[in-house]
Design a protein around this motif. Structure first.
Motif, PDB file in Angstrom:
ATOM      1  N   LEU A   8       0.822  -1.197   0.000  1.00  7.07           N
ATOM      2  CA  LEU A   8       0.000   0.000   0.000  1.00  7.07           C
ATOM      3  C   LEU A   8       0.864   1.258   0.000  1.00  7.07           C
ATOM      4  CD1 LEU A   8      -2.720  -1.039   2.612  1.00  7.07           C
ATOM      5  CD2 LEU A   8      -2.934  -1.015   0.142  1.00  7.07           C
ATOM      6  N   ALA A   9       1.940   1.234   0.767  1.00  4.09           N
ATOM      7  CA  ALA A   9       2.823   2.398   0.831  1.00  4.09           C
ATOM      8  C   ALA A   9       3.508   2.643  -0.504  1.00  4.09           C
ATOM      9  CB  ALA A   9       3.867   2.211   1.924  1.00  4.09           C
ATOM     10  N   VAL A  10       3.934   1.557  -1.177  1.00  4.31           N
ATOM     11  CA  VAL A  10       4.578   1.683  -2.483  1.00  4.31           C
ATOM     12  C   VAL A  10       3.628   2.306  -3.490  1.00  4.31           C
ATOM     13  CG1 VAL A  10       5.507   0.392  -4.423  1.00  4.31           C
ATOM     14  CG2 VAL A  10       6.240  -0.152  -2.112  1.00  4.31           C
ATOM     15  N   ALA A  11       2.377   1.822  -3.476  1.00  5.36           N
ATOM     16  CA  ALA A  11       1.396   2.363  -4.413  1.00  5.36           C
ATOM     17  C   ALA A  11       1.130   3.835  -4.148  1.00  5.36           C
ATOM     18  CB  ALA A  11       0.103   1.569  -4.320  1.00  5.36           C
ATOM     19  N   TYR A 156      -5.961   8.904 -11.556  1.00  9.13           N
ATOM     20  CA  TYR A 156      -6.540   9.028 -10.217  1.00  9.13           C
ATOM     21  C   TYR A 156      -6.021   7.878  -9.377  1.00  9.13           C
ATOM     22  CZ  TYR A 156      -9.702   8.295  -6.320  1.00  9.13           C
ATOM     23  OH  TYR A 156     -10.201   8.080  -5.066  1.00  9.13           O
ATOM     24  N   ILE A 157      -5.650   8.170  -8.126  1.00 10.95           N
ATOM     25  CA  ILE A 157      -5.280   7.126  -7.178  1.00 10.95           C
ATOM     26  C   ILE A 157      -5.883   7.455  -5.826  1.00 10.95           C
ATOM     27  CG2 ILE A 157      -3.073   8.210  -6.589  1.00 10.95           C
ATOM     28  CD1 ILE A 157      -1.955   5.385  -6.123  1.00 10.95           C
ATOM     29  N   GLY A 158      -6.471   6.441  -5.202  1.00 11.33           N
ATOM     30  CA  GLY A 158      -7.066   6.636  -3.891  1.00 11.33           C
ATOM     31  C   GLY A 158      -6.694   5.512  -2.959  1.00 11.33           C
ATOM     32  N   SER A 159      -6.467   5.835  -1.689  1.00 13.80           N
ATOM     33  CA  SER A 159      -6.122   4.843  -0.673  1.00 13.80           C
ATOM     34  C   SER A 159      -7.158   4.919   0.441  1.00 13.80           C
ATOM     35  CB  SER A 159      -4.722   5.125  -0.122  1.00 13.80           C
ATOM     36  OG  SER A 159      -4.374   4.204   0.881  1.00 13.80           O
ATOM     37  N   PHE A 160      -7.847   3.809   0.665  1.00 16.37           N
ATOM     38  CA  PHE A 160      -8.926   3.767   1.647  1.00 16.37           C
ATOM     39  C   PHE A 160      -8.680   2.575   2.571  1.00 16.37           C
ATOM     40  CE2 PHE A 160     -10.375   5.262  -2.481  1.00 16.37           C
ATOM     41  CZ  PHE A 160     -10.792   6.554  -2.180  1.00 16.37           C
ATOM     42  N   ASP A 161      -8.139   2.862   3.756  1.00 16.93           N
ATOM     43  CA  ASP A 161      -7.733   1.811   4.686  1.00 16.93           C
ATOM     44  C   ASP A 161      -6.767   0.863   3.975  1.00 16.93           C
ATOM     45  OD1 ASP A 161      -9.247   2.858   6.792  1.00 16.93           O
ATOM     46  OD2 ASP A 161     -11.052   1.846   6.098  1.00 16.93           O
ATOM     47  N   ASN A 162      -7.121  -0.392   3.793  1.00 14.62           N
ATOM     48  CA  ASN A 162      -6.219  -1.364   3.167  1.00 14.62           C
ATOM     49  C   ASN A 162      -6.453  -1.515   1.670  1.00 14.62           C
ATOM     50  OD1 ASN A 162      -5.235  -1.740   5.697  1.00 14.62           O
ATOM     51  ND2 ASN A 162      -5.772  -3.895   5.867  1.00 14.62           N
ATOM     52  N   LEU A 163      -7.285  -0.674   1.093  1.00 14.21           N
ATOM     53  CA  LEU A 163      -7.600  -0.748  -0.333  1.00 14.21           C
ATOM     54  C   LEU A 163      -6.962   0.414  -1.077  1.00 14.21           C
ATOM     55  CD1 LEU A 163      -9.283  -1.939  -2.748  1.00 14.21           C
ATOM     56  CD2 LEU A 163     -11.097  -0.343  -2.043  1.00 14.21           C
ATOM     57  N   VAL A 164      -6.293   0.100  -2.200  1.00 14.20           N
ATOM     58  CA  VAL A 164      -5.763   1.120  -3.101  1.00 14.20           C
ATOM     59  C   VAL A 164      -6.356   0.898  -4.481  1.00 14.20           C
ATOM     60  CG1 VAL A 164      -3.712   2.024  -4.259  1.00 14.20           C
ATOM     61  CG2 VAL A 164      -3.601   1.420  -1.849  1.00 14.20           C
ATOM     62  N   VAL A 165      -6.890   1.953  -5.076  1.00 11.57           N
ATOM     63  CA  VAL A 165      -7.430   1.878  -6.437  1.00 11.57           C
ATOM     64  C   VAL A 165      -6.736   2.932  -7.289  1.00 11.57           C
ATOM     65  CG1 VAL A 165      -9.667   0.955  -5.747  1.00 11.57           C
ATOM     66  CG2 VAL A 165      -9.329   3.432  -5.836  1.00 11.57           C
ATOM     67  N   LYS A 166      -6.570   2.608  -8.553  1.00  7.32           N
ATOM     68  CA  LYS A 166      -5.901   3.531  -9.466  1.00  7.32           C
ATOM     69  C   LYS A 166      -6.425   3.339 -10.876  1.00  7.32           C
ATOM     70  CE  LYS A 166      -1.309   5.146 -10.863  1.00  7.32           C
ATOM     71  NZ  LYS A 166       0.157   4.968 -10.713  1.00  7.32           N
ATOM     72  N   ALA A 167      -6.560   4.447 -11.599  1.00  8.61           N
ATOM     73  CA  ALA A 167      -6.987   4.403 -12.997  1.00  8.61           C
ATOM     74  C   ALA A 167      -6.307   5.535 -13.743  1.00  8.61           C
ATOM     75  CB  ALA A 167      -8.508   4.526 -13.105  1.00  8.61           C
ATOM     76  N   MET A 185      -5.804  -3.075  -5.379  1.00  9.58           N
ATOM     77  CA  MET A 185      -5.083  -3.998  -4.513  1.00  9.58           C
ATOM     78  C   MET A 185      -5.620  -3.877  -3.093  1.00  9.58           C
ATOM     79  SD  MET A 185      -1.453  -1.973  -4.668  1.00  9.58           S
ATOM     80  CE  MET A 185      -0.662  -3.027  -3.477  1.00  9.58           C
ATOM     81  N   TYR A 186      -5.686  -5.010  -2.415  1.00 10.15           N
ATOM     82  CA  TYR A 186      -6.230  -5.042  -1.062  1.00 10.15           C
ATOM     83  C   TYR A 186      -5.357  -5.958  -0.216  1.00 10.15           C
ATOM     84  CZ  TYR A 186      -9.538  -5.262   2.792  1.00 10.15           C
ATOM     85  OH  TYR A 186     -10.128  -5.161   4.025  1.00 10.15           O
ATOM     86  N   THR A 187      -4.998  -5.477   0.977  1.00  7.75           N
ATOM     87  CA  THR A 187      -4.141  -6.241   1.864  1.00  7.75           C
ATOM     88  C   THR A 187      -4.840  -6.469   3.194  1.00  7.75           C
ATOM     89  OG1 THR A 187      -2.181  -5.231   0.864  1.00  7.75           O
ATOM     90  CG2 THR A 187      -1.883  -6.354   2.961  1.00  7.75           C
ATOM     91  N   LEU A 188      -4.953  -7.732   3.590  1.00  7.44           N
ATOM     92  CA  LEU A 188      -5.534  -8.079   4.878  1.00  7.44           C
ATOM     93  C   LEU A 188      -4.526  -7.857   5.997  1.00  7.44           C
ATOM     94  CD1 LEU A 188      -7.248 -11.426   3.801  1.00  7.44           C
ATOM     95  CD2 LEU A 188      -8.358  -9.198   4.084  1.00  7.44           C
ATOM     96  N   ASP A 189      -5.012  -7.608   7.199  1.00 10.15           N
ATOM     97  CA  ASP A 189      -4.118  -7.378   8.333  1.00 10.15           C
ATOM     98  C   ASP A 189      -3.258  -8.596   8.640  1.00 10.15           C
ATOM     99  OD1 ASP A 189      -5.064  -4.822   8.641  1.00 10.15           O
ATOM    100  OD2 ASP A 189      -6.599  -5.376  10.108  1.00 10.15           O
ATOM    101  N   MET A 190      -3.699  -9.776   8.261  1.00 11.73           N
ATOM    102  CA  MET A 190      -2.945 -11.002   8.510  1.00 11.73           C
ATOM    103  C   MET A 190      -1.739 -11.153   7.586  1.00 11.73           C
ATOM    104  SD  MET A 190      -5.290 -13.878   6.604  1.00 11.73           S
ATOM    105  CE  MET A 190      -3.949 -15.047   6.606  1.00 11.73           C
ATOM    106  N   GLY A 191      -1.585 -10.246   6.594  1.00 15.88           N
ATOM    107  CA  GLY A 191      -0.430 -10.298   5.701  1.00 15.88           C
ATOM    108  C   GLY A 191      -0.713 -10.803   4.314  1.00 15.88           C
TER     109      GLY A 191
END
Length: 326
Positions: A8-11, A156-167, A185-191
């Protein structure tokens, strides 16, 4: 930072600037940061040593417009040492491939960022799942222009909690080519992380000569000092007409020493000869971080592709590198 949030940070950094950048100016509403890298790279192939040394300089700026809206700008240019190619067994120096990697400006808020210029396409954050090596890898992650780093692009790029969307949409700038790409892309807290994206572009004088389509899917899992990821590509009507392939990646961190490895396989599905793989290689590397700013690495690729393209296939490669980030 939690490893399951690295993606998420990279995106997010795609549009916000470099992680190592140092702030050189700030006041109540504006800030300016400068960053980059200096990277010495010596590549050994078939007994010849090639200087692939490069440096990148970037400038990021941000100015508050209101309490929740801000303007931003980002610039990054890469400079390379002179390359050499072999012609009839003789090494010939060629001009370095300097380029503006990114150059954009736009507006942002809590709902995301909208920028225009030369930017990363939307599929880059999907291929980043497995593009983790210091030098090699990512042979199955090649992207069409609309999904890669392209100029004349609106994104456009948006980051919403663990979800990142881009177009992003790439306008025709005289190259007889325009198109779009989108990814999430979506990342669960479990990794456990997931990513998927699609791109399409039209080429030709009237934009109907060829339609290129490309889809990527990726999955990753981070646990303690281990990271595993896989990438799948399905492309149609590209240079090889119908291309499918995948990349598998793994990483192990042992204090300041990081080991990574990948396997890449890419094939032309319209070619009945199964030996003519576009990519078929193993690669491993080891990187030692002396500090957060300085690292050295060694990388080796075992090329198993049997097709000889311009004398560059089926040749293993060893690379030694040193990199300083600022």
């Amino acid at each position: 930072m939690n490893k399951n949030l690295i993606a998420l940070a990279v995106a997010a950094a795609t549009l916000s600037g470099a992680a190592q950048a140092a702030e050189v100016y700030s006041d109540e509403t504006s800030s300016l940061a400068i960053g980059g890298r200096i990277e010495a790279r010596a590549a050994v192939k078939d007994g010849d040593v090639t200087d692939n040394t490069r440096t990148r300089i970037n400038i990021g700026a941000k100015s508050d417009i209101t309490d929740s809206v801000y303007g931003l700008g980002f610039f990054e240019r890469e400079f390379r040492a002179g390359d050499s190619v072999k012609i009839d067994g003789e090494s010939i120096n060629v001009s370095p491939k300097d380029e503006n990697r990114k150059l954009y400006a736009g507006i942002g808020s809590d709902y995301g960022q909208v920028v225009y210029g030369k930017i990363d396409g939307s599929l880059g954050m999907i291929t980043d799942f497995t593009d983790i090596m210091a030098y090699h890898g990512n042979e199955a992650g090649g992207k069409i222009n609309a999904a890669d780093r392209a100029s004349n692009s609106l994104a456009y790029i948006g980051s919403f909690d663990n979800l990142v969307v881009k177009a992003n949409y790439v306008f025709d700038n005289g190259s007889k080519e325009d198109g779009y790409s989108a990814g999430a892309m979506y990342t669960l807290d479990m990794g456990l992380g997931f990513g998927a994206g699609y791109a399409q572009q039209e080429t030709g004088a009237d934009k109907t000569d060829k339609t290129e389509k490309q889809a990527f899917a990726a999955i990753s899992y981070a646990i303690n000092d281990f990271y595993f990821a896989g990438l799948y590509q399905d492309s149609r009507n590209t240079a090889a007409e119908k291309v499918r392939g995948y990349e598998l990646a793994a990483k192990y961190t042992m204090d300041k020493l990081v080991f990574t490895g990948t396997f890449n396989y890419l094939e032309d599905k319209d070619n009945s000869n199964s030996d003519d793989a576009l990519a078929n290689s193993y690669a491993v590397d080891a990187t030692y971080y002396f500090t957060n700013n300085f690292r050295t690495y060694a990388s080796y690729k075992l090329d198993q592709a049997k097709t000889d393209v311009a004398g560059e296939r089926n040749k293993d490669e060893f690379v030694l590198g040193a990199r300083y980030d600022f």
